[in-house]
Design a protein around this motif. Structure first.
Motif, PDB file in Angstrom:
ATOM      1  N   ALA A 143      44.043  18.173  35.160  1.00 60.62           N
ATOM      2  CA  ALA A 143      43.010  19.113  34.714  1.00 60.62           C
ATOM      3  C   ALA A 143      42.780  20.217  35.738  1.00 60.62           C
ATOM      4  CB  ALA A 143      41.702  18.383  34.429  1.00 60.62           C
ATOM      5  N   ALA A 144      43.156  19.994  36.983  1.00 58.70           N
ATOM      6  CA  ALA A 144      42.975  21.009  38.025  1.00 58.70           C
ATOM      7  C   ALA A 144      43.671  22.321  37.659  1.00 58.70           C
ATOM      8  CB  ALA A 144      43.509  20.493  39.364  1.00 58.70           C
ATOM      9  N   TRP A 145      44.761  22.244  36.922  1.00 60.32           N
ATOM     10  CA  TRP A 145      45.494  23.458  36.541  1.00 60.32           C
ATOM     11  C   TRP A 145      44.655  24.409  35.703  1.00 60.32           C
ATOM     12  CZ3 TRP A 145      49.351  24.703  39.318  1.00 60.32           C
ATOM     13  CH2 TRP A 145      50.223  23.743  39.823  1.00 60.32           C
ATOM     14  N   PHE A 146      43.663  23.893  34.982  1.00 62.10           N
ATOM     15  CA  PHE A 146      42.869  24.762  34.111  1.00 62.10           C
ATOM     16  C   PHE A 146      41.924  25.681  34.875  1.00 62.10           C
ATOM     17  CE2 PHE A 146      43.898  21.255  31.079  1.00 62.10           C
ATOM     18  CZ  PHE A 146      44.857  21.988  30.397  1.00 62.10           C
ATOM     19  N   ALA A 147      41.809  25.482  36.172  1.00 64.62           N
ATOM     20  CA  ALA A 147      41.012  26.392  36.998  1.00 64.62           C
ATOM     21  C   ALA A 147      41.810  27.626  37.406  1.00 64.62           C
ATOM     22  CB  ALA A 147      40.503  25.661  38.236  1.00 64.62           C
ATOM     23  N   VAL A 148      43.110  27.611  37.147  1.00 67.15           N
ATOM     24  CA  VAL A 148      43.975  28.746  37.461  1.00 67.15           C
ATOM     25  C   VAL A 148      43.890  29.740  36.299  1.00 67.15           C
ATOM     26  CG1 VAL A 148      46.373  29.453  37.848  1.00 67.15           C
ATOM     27  CG2 VAL A 148      45.522  27.305  38.842  1.00 67.15           C
ATOM     28  N   PRO A 149      43.656  31.022  36.597  1.00 65.93           N
ATOM     29  CA  PRO A 149      43.549  32.017  35.524  1.00 65.93           C
ATOM     30  C   PRO A 149      44.736  31.956  34.556  1.00 65.93           C
ATOM     31  CG  PRO A 149      42.960  33.015  37.611  1.00 65.93           C
ATOM     32  CD  PRO A 149      43.515  31.641  37.923  1.00 65.93           C
ATOM     33  N   GLY A 150      44.420  31.962  33.263  1.00 63.26           N
ATOM     34  CA  GLY A 150      45.432  31.963  32.215  1.00 63.26           C
ATOM     35  C   GLY A 150      45.877  30.598  31.746  1.00 63.26           C
ATOM     36  N   ARG A 151      45.663  29.556  32.535  1.00 61.67           N
ATOM     37  CA  ARG A 151      46.136  28.219  32.161  1.00 61.67           C
ATOM     38  C   ARG A 151      45.360  27.630  30.984  1.00 61.67           C
ATOM     39  NH1 ARG A 151      49.692  25.045  35.258  1.00 61.67           N
ATOM     40  NH2 ARG A 151      50.981  26.499  36.433  1.00 61.67           N
ATOM     41  N   ALA A 152      44.058  27.820  30.936  1.00 59.61           N
ATOM     42  CA  ALA A 152      43.271  27.277  29.823  1.00 59.61           C
ATOM     43  C   ALA A 152      43.672  27.948  28.510  1.00 59.61           C
ATOM     44  CB  ALA A 152      41.784  27.451  30.088  1.00 59.61           C
ATOM     45  N   GLU A 153      44.069  29.207  28.567  1.00 55.31           N
ATOM     46  CA  GLU A 153      44.486  29.927  27.365  1.00 55.31           C
ATOM     47  C   GLU A 153      45.777  29.357  26.784  1.00 55.31           C
ATOM     48  OE1 GLU A 153      41.676  32.498  29.507  1.00 55.31           O
ATOM     49  OE2 GLU A 153      43.391  31.312  30.136  1.00 55.31           O
ATOM     50  N   GLU A 154      46.583  28.706  27.607  1.00 58.46           N
ATOM     51  CA  GLU A 154      47.847  28.120  27.161  1.00 58.46           C
ATOM     52  C   GLU A 154      47.650  26.785  26.442  1.00 58.46           C
ATOM     53  OE1 GLU A 154      50.201  27.759  30.693  1.00 58.46           O
ATOM     54  OE2 GLU A 154      50.297  29.920  31.008  1.00 58.46           O
ATOM     55  N   PHE A 155      46.492  26.183  26.613  1.00 61.36           N
ATOM     56  CA  PHE A 155      46.211  24.862  26.038  1.00 61.36           C
ATOM     57  C   PHE A 155      45.828  25.013  24.566  1.00 61.36           C
ATOM     58  CE2 PHE A 155      43.342  21.405  24.926  1.00 61.36           C
ATOM     59  CZ  PHE A 155      43.947  20.291  25.486  1.00 61.36           C
ATOM     60  N   SER A 156      46.389  24.148  23.732  1.00 68.63           N
ATOM     61  CA  SER A 156      46.062  24.189  22.307  1.00 68.63           C
ATOM     62  C   SER A 156      45.969  22.775  21.771  1.00 68.63           C
ATOM     63  CB  SER A 156      47.145  24.962  21.552  1.00 68.63           C
ATOM     64  OG  SER A 156      46.868  24.972  20.176  1.00 68.63           O
ATOM     65  N   LEU A 171      31.380  27.790  33.046  1.00 68.94           N
ATOM     66  CA  LEU A 171      31.314  28.675  34.216  1.00 68.94           C
ATOM     67  C   LEU A 171      30.104  29.605  34.159  1.00 68.94           C
ATOM     68  CD1 LEU A 171      35.000  29.705  34.950  1.00 68.94           C
ATOM     69  CD2 LEU A 171      33.361  28.756  36.587  1.00 68.94           C
ATOM     70  N   ALA A 172      29.713  30.012  32.962  1.00 73.91           N
ATOM     71  CA  ALA A 172      28.596  30.945  32.816  1.00 73.91           C
ATOM     72  C   ALA A 172      27.254  30.308  33.126  1.00 73.91           C
ATOM     73  CB  ALA A 172      28.582  31.525  31.400  1.00 73.91           C
ATOM     74  N   ALA A 173      27.123  28.999  32.897  1.00 77.19           N
ATOM     75  CA  ALA A 173      25.807  28.378  33.044  1.00 77.19           C
ATOM     76  C   ALA A 173      25.802  27.103  33.879  1.00 77.19           C
ATOM     77  CB  ALA A 173      25.236  28.073  31.651  1.00 77.19           C
ATOM     78  N   GLY A 174      26.958  26.664  34.332  1.00 79.34           N
ATOM     79  CA  GLY A 174      27.046  25.444  35.130  1.00 79.34           C
ATOM     80  C   GLY A 174      27.931  25.694  36.335  1.00 79.34           C
ATOM     81  N   SER A 175      28.519  24.631  36.843  1.00 78.47           N
ATOM     82  CA  SER A 175      29.441  24.780  37.973  1.00 78.47           C
ATOM     83  C   SER A 175      30.745  24.070  37.650  1.00 78.47           C
ATOM     84  CB  SER A 175      28.830  24.224  39.260  1.00 78.47           C
ATOM     85  OG  SER A 175      28.676  22.828  39.176  1.00 78.47           O
ATOM     86  N   VAL A 176      31.827  24.575  38.245  1.00 77.65           N
ATOM     87  CA  VAL A 176      33.153  23.988  38.067  1.00 77.65           C
ATOM     88  C   VAL A 176      33.755  23.785  39.450  1.00 77.65           C
ATOM     89  CG1 VAL A 176      35.460  24.260  37.076  1.00 77.65           C
ATOM     90  CG2 VAL A 176      33.448  25.111  35.823  1.00 77.65           C
ATOM     91  N   THR A 177      34.262  22.582  39.667  1.00 75.90           N
ATOM     92  CA  THR A 177      34.835  22.209  40.957  1.00 75.90           C
ATOM     93  C   THR A 177      36.204  21.581  40.744  1.00 75.90           C
ATOM     94  OG1 THR A 177      32.607  21.732  41.789  1.00 75.90           O
ATOM     95  CG2 THR A 177      34.456  20.844  43.055  1.00 75.90           C
ATOM     96  N   VAL A 178      37.147  21.921  41.597  1.00 70.59           N
ATOM     97  CA  VAL A 178      38.448  21.269  41.621  1.00 70.59           C
ATOM     98  C   VAL A 178      38.476  20.340  42.830  1.00 70.59           C
ATOM     99  CG1 VAL A 178      40.942  21.605  41.913  1.00 70.59           C
ATOM    100  CG2 VAL A 178      39.635  23.159  40.470  1.00 70.59           C
TER     101      VAL A 178
END
Length: 120
Positions: free
Chosen positions: A44-57, A72-79
């Motif tokens: 799941a760490a890969w989804f913090a890299v720009p563009g990676r979440a967009e590749e997931f379907s 990200l807009a209202a909470g926190s995200v940590t790797v």
């Protein structure tokens, strides 16, 4: 103040349903006004890299990029520190607003008064 959720997602594209469930719960909680800290570990760490979440379907699921943006807009995200290191990731590789932290920070969050940890 409502209880907070500390959600750890341990799966990525290798287990898409489990991965998406963690992101869905995190985004739903944020939308409901619940304080959320989302931890990305393992693949799941890969989804913090720009563009990676967009590749997931995943059929019949909200786009992962939208769920992550909501958190990200209202909470926190940590790797996870070790997970980032194993993948050669530094904070410079990650989306704006995502931090890298280790087990001590995770334990501090899950043992705080009112915290409810969930692991996917």
């Amino acid at each position: 103040m409502p209880p907070s959720l500390v959600i750890k997602v341990t799966a990525g594209a290798d287990d898409p349903e489990r991965c998406n469930q963690g992101f869905t719960v995190a985004a739903t909680a944020v939308a409901s006004g619940v304080p959320v800290s989302l931890w990305l570990t393992g693949e799941a760490a890969w989804f913090a890299v720009p563009g990676r979440a967009e590749e997931f379907s995943l059929p019949h699921a909200a786009p992962l990029a939208d769920l992550l943006a909501a958190v990200l807009a209202a909470g926190s995200v940590t790797v996870c520190t070790q997970c980032a290191a194993r993948r050669g990731l530094t904070e410079g590789d990650l989306m704006a607003g995502v931090r890298i932290a280790g087990a001590a920070a995770f334990v501090e969050e899950i043992t705080a008064d009112g915290a409810r940890p969930l692991v996917y």
